[in-house]
Design an enzyme around this catalytic site. Structure first.
Site, mmCIF file in Angstrom:
data_model
loop_
_atom_site.group_PDB
_atom_site.id
_atom_site.type_symbol
_atom_site.label_atom_id
_atom_site.label_comp_id
_atom_site.label_asym_id
_atom_site.label_seq_id
_atom_site.Cartn_x
_atom_site.Cartn_y
_atom_site.Cartn_z
ATOM 1 C CB ALA A 84 3.518 -3.806 1.225
ATOM 2 C CG HIS A 96 1.746 1.752 -3.563
ATOM 3 N ND1 HIS A 96 1.468 1.261 -2.335
ATOM 4 C CD2 HIS A 96 3.128 2.177 -3.603
ATOM 5 C CE1 HIS A 96 2.887 1.294 -1.821
ATOM 6 N NE2 HIS A 96 3.699 1.730 -2.216
ATOM 7 C CD GLN A 127 15.040 0.984 -2.931
ATOM 8 O OE1 GLN A 127 14.790 0.894 -3.967
ATOM 9 N NE2 GLN A 127 14.069 1.828 -2.205
ATOM 10 C CG ASP A 182 9.274 8.076 -1.023
ATOM 11 O OD1 ASP A 182 9.896 7.149 0.148
ATOM 12 O OD2 ASP A 182 7.929 7.661 -1.342
ATOM 13 C CD GLN A 235 12.010 7.203 -4.190
ATOM 14 O OE1 GLN A 235 12.714 6.251 -3.130
ATOM 15 N NE2 GLN A 235 10.740 6.771 -4.332
ATOM 16 N NE ARG A 272 10.653 1.243 5.932
ATOM 17 C CZ ARG A 272 11.026 1.295 5.066
ATOM 18 N NH1 ARG A 272 10.602 2.310 4.291
ATOM 19 N NH2 ARG A 272 12.397 0.804 4.604
HETATM 20 P P1 AMP Z 1 7.323 2.356 -2.140
HETATM 21 O O1 AMP Z 1 6.540 1.021 -2.638
HETATM 22 O O2 AMP Z 1 7.300 2.679 -1.041
HETATM 23 O O3 AMP Z 1 8.693 2.250 -3.015
HETATM 24 O O4 AMP Z 1 6.578 3.731 -3.364
HETATM 25 C C1 AMP Z 1 6.516 3.419 -4.515
HETATM 26 C C2 AMP Z 1 5.727 4.738 -4.860
HETATM 27 O O5 AMP Z 1 4.726 5.018 -4.570
HETATM 28 C C3 AMP Z 1 6.877 6.049 -4.655
HETATM 29 O O6 AMP Z 1 6.760 6.747 -5.747
HETATM 30 C C4 AMP Z 1 6.359 6.493 -3.465
HETATM 31 O O7 AMP Z 1 6.787 7.930 -3.414
HETATM 32 C C5 AMP Z 1 4.833 6.436 -3.708
HETATM 33 N N1 AMP Z 1 3.923 6.671 -2.405
HETATM 34 C C6 AMP Z 1 4.490 5.719 -1.222
HETATM 35 N N2 AMP Z 1 3.555 6.264 -0.348
HETATM 36 C C7 AMP Z 1 2.665 7.166 -0.947
HETATM 37 C C8 AMP Z 1 1.476 8.009 -0.434
HETATM 38 N N3 AMP Z 1 1.118 8.057 0.819
HETATM 39 N N4 AMP Z 1 0.738 8.738 -1.160
HETATM 40 C C9 AMP Z 1 1.349 8.852 -2.537
HETATM 41 N N5 AMP Z 1 2.301 8.353 -2.991
HETATM 42 C C10 AMP Z 1 2.872 7.575 -2.382
#
Ligand code: AMP
Length: 287
Positions: A32, A37, A61, A152, A155, A189
């Site tokens: 998504a 990303h 998770q 995160d 994390q 989300r």
């Molecule tokens: P996720 O797909 O939510 O697991 O996120 C994958 C990676 O993208 C993780 O390292 C997140 O911290 C990073 N990420 C998610 N949202 C953002 C954002 N708004 N800005 C920068 N990095 C992000």
């Protein structure tokens, strides 16, 4: 862009790439995809000659089955976005590729205090699942550099610790949070918010900024209360799960700004049915 669904084919390709002297940058995601990303991908492209993204919605998770079921899945659009942004390799495994022996116990890491507060307290088992999947993905991809978002923050600290515990040679990079013009942190989300909720959710970031503004005026716990009051006023239907001001290194709560070289304010707020997290690294010590 090359798309691999199996570990075998991915590793075959990456092995040859490494032999050619490529430096591998890895961006793990749950899909998504949004510009947040893509900003991680751009960092990877700056540092490395070959970029690998993975998309895997990791079941281990999610502590709520409904959250896992409702997690947005937009694979076709994700592939197009990665391709348009010059990603070299997409790894798109199914669950059997990642967990071929589901009966084998997952590795257990001792994160000390890092997995106890905030997300750790509200999402039991979440960080074990995160560490399990990132550890497995790193074993598969064996990158030189790993790119993760500050979005995160906890994390990030968990993965930093895991790399230390496993004596990993991977270099971890923290990339800044990308936001909507309203200030709302970009998140997969967010697509589940209705227009009114999306507008209101921007107040989460403003509550974090309020903590920063109050640093010169109030001690941490009063600044925390002021931010919670702000959320109550501006987001009356939302439920903050936590809003904590902690030592950015240890994640322990701080009583005085001078208790830590750097502090971070982290929050999780439920807006409608959607649980959103955000954080802000605060400038250096103020008494
Ligand atoms: P996720 O797909 O939510 O697991 O996120 C994958 C990676 O993208 C993780 O390292 C997140 O911290 C990073 N990420 C998610 N949202 C953002 C954002 N708004 N800005 C920068 N990095 C992000």
């Amino acid at each position: 862009m090359y798309l691999f669904k199996t570990v075998k084919n991915l590793q075959h390709y990456l092995f040859a790439s490494k032999n050619r002297g490529e430096s591998i940058g890895f961006v793990p995601t749950m899909g998504a995809l949004h510009q947040g990303h893509i900003s991680l991908l751009a960092f990877a492209q700056k540092h490395c000659s070959l970029t690998v993204c993975s998309i895997f919605v990791n079941p281990t998770q999610f502590n709520e089955k409904e959250d896992f079921d409702k997690y947005p899945r937009t694979t076709e659009a994700d592939i197009a976005l990665l391709e348009a942004n010059g990603c070299h390799v997409l790894f798109l495994p199914d669950v059997q590729e990642i967990y071929p022996h589901p009966d084998e116990p997952a590795p257990v890491f001792d994160f000390g205090y890092l997995d106890k507060p905030m997300e750790g307290a509200h999402r039991p088992g979440h960080f074990n699942g995160v560490a399990q999947v990132v550890n497995r993905l790193l074993q598969i991809v064996q990158p030189h550099h790993l790119f993760m978002g500050q979005k995160d923050y906890q994390q990030y600290k968990i993965i930093e610790k895991m790399l230390h515990l496993t004596h990993s040679s991977v270099t971890l990079h923290m990339c800044p949070t990308l936001r909507e013009p309203s200030g709302l942190a970009m998140s997969s989300r967010n697509t589940r918010l209705n227009p009114k909720e999306r507008e209101q959710a921007a107040h989460i970031y403003h509550a974090l900024l309020l903590v920063q503004q109050n640093m010169a005026l109030l001690p941490p716990q009063q600044a925390r209360m002021a931010a919670l009051n702000y959320l109550e006023q501006h987001l009356p239907d939302a439920r903050p799960e936590y809003l904590d001001i902690v030592n950015a290194h240890t994640l322990e709560p701080v009583q005085h700004w001078a208790d830590a070289a750097q502090t971070v304010v982290c929050t999780a707020v439920r807006v409608g049915n959607v649980r959103l997290i955000d954080n802000l690294l605060l400038p250096g010590k103020t008494t």
